[in-house]
Write a protein that holds these residues in place. Structure first.
Motif, mmCIF file in Angstrom:
data_model
loop_
_atom_site.group_PDB
_atom_site.id
_atom_site.type_symbol
_atom_site.label_atom_id
_atom_site.label_comp_id
_atom_site.label_asym_id
_atom_site.label_seq_id
_atom_site.Cartn_x
_atom_site.Cartn_y
_atom_site.Cartn_z
ATOM 1 N N ARG A 1 -7.047 6.518 -3.636
ATOM 2 C CA ARG A 1 -5.396 6.962 -3.423
ATOM 3 C C ARG A 1 -4.496 6.511 -4.658
ATOM 4 O O ARG A 1 -3.598 7.288 -4.734
ATOM 5 C CB ARG A 1 -4.895 6.125 -2.066
ATOM 6 C CG ARG A 1 -3.465 5.999 -1.827
ATOM 7 C CD ARG A 1 -2.805 7.418 -1.844
ATOM 8 N NE ARG A 1 -1.491 7.479 -1.752
ATOM 9 C CZ ARG A 1 -0.492 7.406 -2.725
ATOM 10 N NH1 ARG A 1 -0.830 7.480 -3.971
ATOM 11 N NH2 ARG A 1 0.883 7.203 -2.424
ATOM 12 N N GLU A 2 -4.707 5.532 -5.083
ATOM 13 C CA GLU A 2 -4.017 4.889 -6.567
ATOM 14 C C GLU A 2 -4.135 6.313 -7.631
ATOM 15 O O GLU A 2 -3.298 6.333 -8.283
ATOM 16 C CB GLU A 2 -4.453 3.693 -6.941
ATOM 17 C CG GLU A 2 -3.969 2.313 -5.973
ATOM 18 C CD GLU A 2 -4.429 1.236 -6.584
ATOM 19 O OE1 GLU A 2 -4.913 1.276 -7.766
ATOM 20 O OE2 GLU A 2 -4.353 0.217 -5.991
ATOM 21 N N ALA B 1 -4.227 2.940 3.844
ATOM 22 C CA ALA B 1 -4.769 3.017 2.649
ATOM 23 C C ALA B 1 -4.611 4.285 1.940
ATOM 24 O O ALA B 1 -4.921 4.152 0.574
ATOM 25 C CB ALA B 1 -6.264 2.532 2.965
ATOM 26 N N GLY B 2 -4.220 5.221 2.511
ATOM 27 C CA GLY B 2 -4.001 6.381 1.682
ATOM 28 C C GLY B 2 -4.389 7.789 2.095
ATOM 29 O O GLY B 2 -4.288 8.724 1.224
ATOM 30 N N ALA C 1 -8.247 3.019 -0.743
ATOM 31 C CA ALA C 1 -7.184 2.543 -1.227
ATOM 32 C C ALA C 1 -7.216 2.618 -2.848
ATOM 33 O O ALA C 1 -6.331 3.393 -3.741
ATOM 34 C CB ALA C 1 -6.983 1.207 -1.066
ATOM 35 N N LYS C 2 -8.341 2.573 -3.543
ATOM 36 C CA LYS C 2 -8.590 2.764 -5.063
ATOM 37 C C LYS C 2 -8.189 4.163 -5.296
ATOM 38 O O LYS C 2 -7.860 4.718 -6.384
ATOM 39 C CB LYS C 2 -9.617 2.252 -5.612
ATOM 40 C CG LYS C 2 -9.889 2.301 -6.924
ATOM 41 C CD LYS C 2 -8.794 1.816 -7.997
ATOM 42 C CE LYS C 2 -8.722 0.193 -7.777
ATOM 43 N NZ LYS C 2 -7.825 -0.451 -8.691
ATOM 44 N N TYR D 1 0.611 -1.166 -0.167
ATOM 45 C CA TYR D 1 -0.050 0.136 0.151
ATOM 46 C C TYR D 1 0.884 1.345 -0.219
ATOM 47 O O TYR D 1 1.792 1.289 0.607
ATOM 48 C CB TYR D 1 -0.898 -0.049 1.207
ATOM 49 C CG TYR D 1 -2.051 -0.957 1.297
ATOM 50 C CD1 TYR D 1 -3.301 -0.761 0.495
ATOM 51 C CD2 TYR D 1 -1.688 -2.544 1.507
ATOM 52 C CE1 TYR D 1 -4.261 -1.749 0.510
ATOM 53 C CE2 TYR D 1 -2.782 -3.340 1.396
ATOM 54 C CZ TYR D 1 -4.113 -3.098 0.995
ATOM 55 O OH TYR D 1 -4.954 -3.926 0.872
#
Length: 423
Positions: free
Chosen positions: A265-266, A302-303, A262-263, A133
């Motif tokens: 954050r990407e 997770a971001g 998390a998605k 992560y």
């Protein structure tokens, strides 16, 4: 020896502590209520959760939570023993996966009949999670850079009313705020993409005000637009905010979940402001749920870049000691270099004003935070500018070690805030 994930719990049980701890370990790894043929010694050795530590605490005569199953006591009244228990798991059980980690450390064990109280206190993660992560992309330093605030707290506010304002009504309030020198503004968690104030129309109206003010003055306030929604919707709205010149998006964490955050954050090119709405479900009872110390680690990994921690003398049920411990946890590195340390900005909010500033600074010891005041700014007797000025004066006094009342003698906005908001 391979690294292991560790979790510390507070428990209350009428059963022997070693028996209760083994029930937890079995339920959250390879065991069930009876030994099975496939559950070989080799499998248990490789994949079973391990009881690392049991620290007995006090006993009580009555259960804290309802319990249906009591051990036989030869006619005597059961005694409920409290303890801290540390369990560990091999990373091979779930891999570096936050959703599956959560199922392991905070899954069925809360329902086990052997317990009249069970609370997750802390977790220690292995380096595999730091590799899997990204953690926060901006954190404290990146947020300061985008906001143009290299020292001191970011003075912020929340758009109120929570819902009901039109996009232009929202922009009118923003105009007053940026004209008065605000650093940070956020949508309320209840205001996302409703029909009366669609996100795209709100972005258009608000960013027109913010960009025009920035062109005139060189100061660009950071606005956290609430893009909480399905993953594809959040991506579209993130792109819309970015194209309009926005510098922050907001997500309600318990609504979008760890995979959703998390998605995001990407994908995100701006800081993610994390709102913890629903946190009371986990925290309000001292006898079940989880501590913020454990909770915030999941979201940082997770971001998320900012995370709410409540505020001193707030309108909710959380005590001041817990608030400060939460803020300190957000600023404490999770991993050593070269991994992302995951340090983020705590966000103080909930009935905050200049009156709590001195105590906040004394307890936290730094200004790496966002200090959000709704009524403390907009309800100031001197209006929005008076509210913002009173906060800056309070923080100046705190950093200089001057008593609030002393500093207020030569700063009328601060004096008005003390008179209006002192509880």
């Amino acid at each position: 020896m391979a690294e292991r994930i560790r979790a510390t719990y507070w428990i209350e049980t009428p059963y022997p502590l070693d028996v209760a701890a083994q029930v937890m370990a079995g339920e959250q790894s390879c065991g069930t209520f009876t030994r099975l043929k496939a559950e070989t010694n080799e499998l248990r050795q490789a994949h079973g959760a391990r009881v690392e530590r049991i620290e007995p605490l006090e006993t009580v005569s009555a259960p804290s939570l309802p319990i249906l199953s009591l051990p036989k006591t030869n006619g005597g009244a059961p005694v409920f023993q409290r303890a801290q228990v540390e369990l560990s798991w091999p990373i091979e059980n779930m891999g570096p996966s936050l959703p599956n980690l959560l199922a392991t450390i905070a899954g069925n064990l809360f329902e086990l009949k052997e317990f009249s109280g069970l609370r997750l206190l802390d977790i220690q993660l292995t380096s595999e999670f730091a590799q899997a992560y990204r953690g926060p992309a901006f954190g404290i330093e990146g947020t300061r850079t985008l906001a143009g605030i290299d020292q001191g707290p970011l003075i912020g506010t929340i758009i109120k009313p929570s819902v009901g304002l039109s996009p232009e009504g929202t922009a009118n309030i923003v105009h007053e705020l940026v004209s008065a020198g605000i650093d940070f503004i956020k949508d309320d968690e209840l205001q996302a993409n409703g029909p009366h104030n669609p996100l795209t129309e709100r972005v258009d109206a608000v960013m027109r005000v913010i960009n025009e003010h920035a062109d005139r003055t060189g100061k660009k306030a950071m606005y956290a637009f609430n893009i909480t929604g399905d993953i594809d919707e959040m991506k579209r709205h993130h792109d819309y905010v970015l194209a309009a010149g926005g510098t922050c998006v907001m997500a309600t964490l318990n609504s979008v979940g760890l995979p959703g955050l998390a998605k995001l954050r990407e994908y995100s090119a701006v800081p993610i402001h994390g709102h913890r709405a629903g946190w009371g479900l986990y925290s309000r009872s001292p006898y079940i749920g989880m501590s913020y110390i454990a909770y915030q680690k999941l979201w940082r990994l997770a971001g998320v870049d900012h995370l709410h921690v409540n505020g001193l003398r707030n309108k909710f049920s959380e005590g001041d000691e817990s608030v400060i411990a939460s803020a300190q946890a957000c600023q404490t590195p999770m991993f050593d270099a070269p991994h992302n340390s995951c340090r983020i900005m705590p966000v103080f909010s909930s009935a905050q004003s200049a009156e709590q500033v001195g105590d906040t600074y004394a307890a936290l010891g730094n200004t790496d935070l966002i200090y959000c005041c709704g009524g403390g700014i907009m309800g100031h007797p001197g209006g929005i500018r008076g509210g913002i000025d009173s906060l800056r004066q309070a923080w100046d006094a705190a950093e200089q070690g001057i008593a609030l009342e002393t500093y207020a003698q030569n700063h009328p906005e601060l004096a008005q805030a003390i008179e209006a908001f002192r509880k």
